[in-house]
Design an enzyme around this catalytic site. Sequence first.
Site, PDB file in Angstrom:
ATOM      1  N   LYS A  45      10.717   3.796  -4.061  1.00 50.63           N
ATOM      2  CA  LYS A  45       9.584   3.133  -3.408  1.00 50.63           C
ATOM      3  C   LYS A  45       8.695   2.522  -4.491  1.00 50.63           C
ATOM      4  O   LYS A  45       8.201   3.237  -5.382  1.00 50.63           O
ATOM      5  CB  LYS A  45       8.827   4.169  -2.583  1.00 50.63           C
ATOM      6  CG  LYS A  45       7.988   3.598  -1.465  1.00 50.63           C
ATOM      7  CD  LYS A  45       7.486   4.739  -0.605  1.00 50.63           C
ATOM      8  CE  LYS A  45       6.606   4.258   0.513  1.00 50.63           C
ATOM      9  NZ  LYS A  45       5.955   5.382   1.193  1.00 50.63           N
TER      10      LYS A  45
HETATM   11  C1  E4P Z   1       4.440   4.495   4.125  1.00 49.21           C
HETATM   12  O1  E4P Z   1       5.572   4.703   3.715  1.00 49.21           O
HETATM   13  C2  E4P Z   1       3.295   5.337   3.853  1.00 49.21           C
HETATM   14  O2  E4P Z   1       3.756   6.587   3.402  1.00 49.21           O
HETATM   15  C3  E4P Z   1       2.459   5.645   5.056  1.00 49.21           C
HETATM   16  O3  E4P Z   1       3.025   5.177   6.246  1.00 49.21           O
HETATM   17  C4  E4P Z   1       0.999   5.371   4.901  1.00 49.21           C
HETATM   18  O4  E4P Z   1       0.354   5.796   6.071  1.00 49.21           O
HETATM   19  P1  E4P Z   1      -1.218   6.086   6.152  1.00 49.21           P
HETATM   20  O5  E4P Z   1      -1.924   4.772   6.267  1.00 49.21           O
HETATM   21  O6  E4P Z   1      -1.352   6.907   7.394  1.00 49.21           O
HETATM   22  O7  E4P Z   1      -1.590   6.824   4.897  1.00 49.21           O
END
Ligand code: E4P
Length: 216
Positions: free
Chosen positions: A87
Amino acid sequence: MKFFIDTANLAQIKEAHDLGILDGVTTNPSLMAKEGIKGQEAILQHYRDICGIVDGPVSAEVLATDFKGIVDEGMKLAALHANIVVKVPMIKEGIKAIKYFSDNDIKTNCTLVFSAGQAIMAAKAGATMVSPFIGRIDDANWDGVQLIEQIVNVYNAQGFMTEVLAASIRSPLHIVKCAEVGADICTCPLSSILGLLNHPLTDIGLAKFLEDAKNL
Ligand code: E4P
């Protein structure tokens, strides 16, 4: 649409996996910190543990923000398990690294995406997945689902192979809306996945069936 769970909590990952509908996992540094995981070896072991539960893509986020650092870290993460997806944040150095990974057959998830322009850059670099954060867009008073629809349309029009992974899901309705506009993947908290099961008429109907069944 594939279902990923957006957590680093092993119990929640197991619970979603046991439903039989889980296709993968996404994590991020905030989610890892929430589980109290500290130190590089503990982080790597946690990813191994997640890969031991779910037979599907597991996004592991790099912490470096320079090209060399992202590549070194990403290679280490990718070597952990065949299902690891590196990622990488949507920054200039990240795009260079995504191109490098793509040229070397390493899967990537381009994260922190908030516009169609960023999604185009991720696809051009060869990202396997792109993660628009729809809940955070809604929080900022824009329309997150509309962005998913726009990216799906752009990718279809251009024949990009990058999968649209709707992230930052806040509710079961978000999941339904993302499915409606053609997201390839939705990564969700366990509560939103379980929320899809609920309807008061189901509860009322089942209670009545069970009551009537006493007369059988
Ligand atoms: C995406 O891969 C992130 O881990 C995540 O969806 C972020 O979500 P949040 O806005 O609830 O922190």
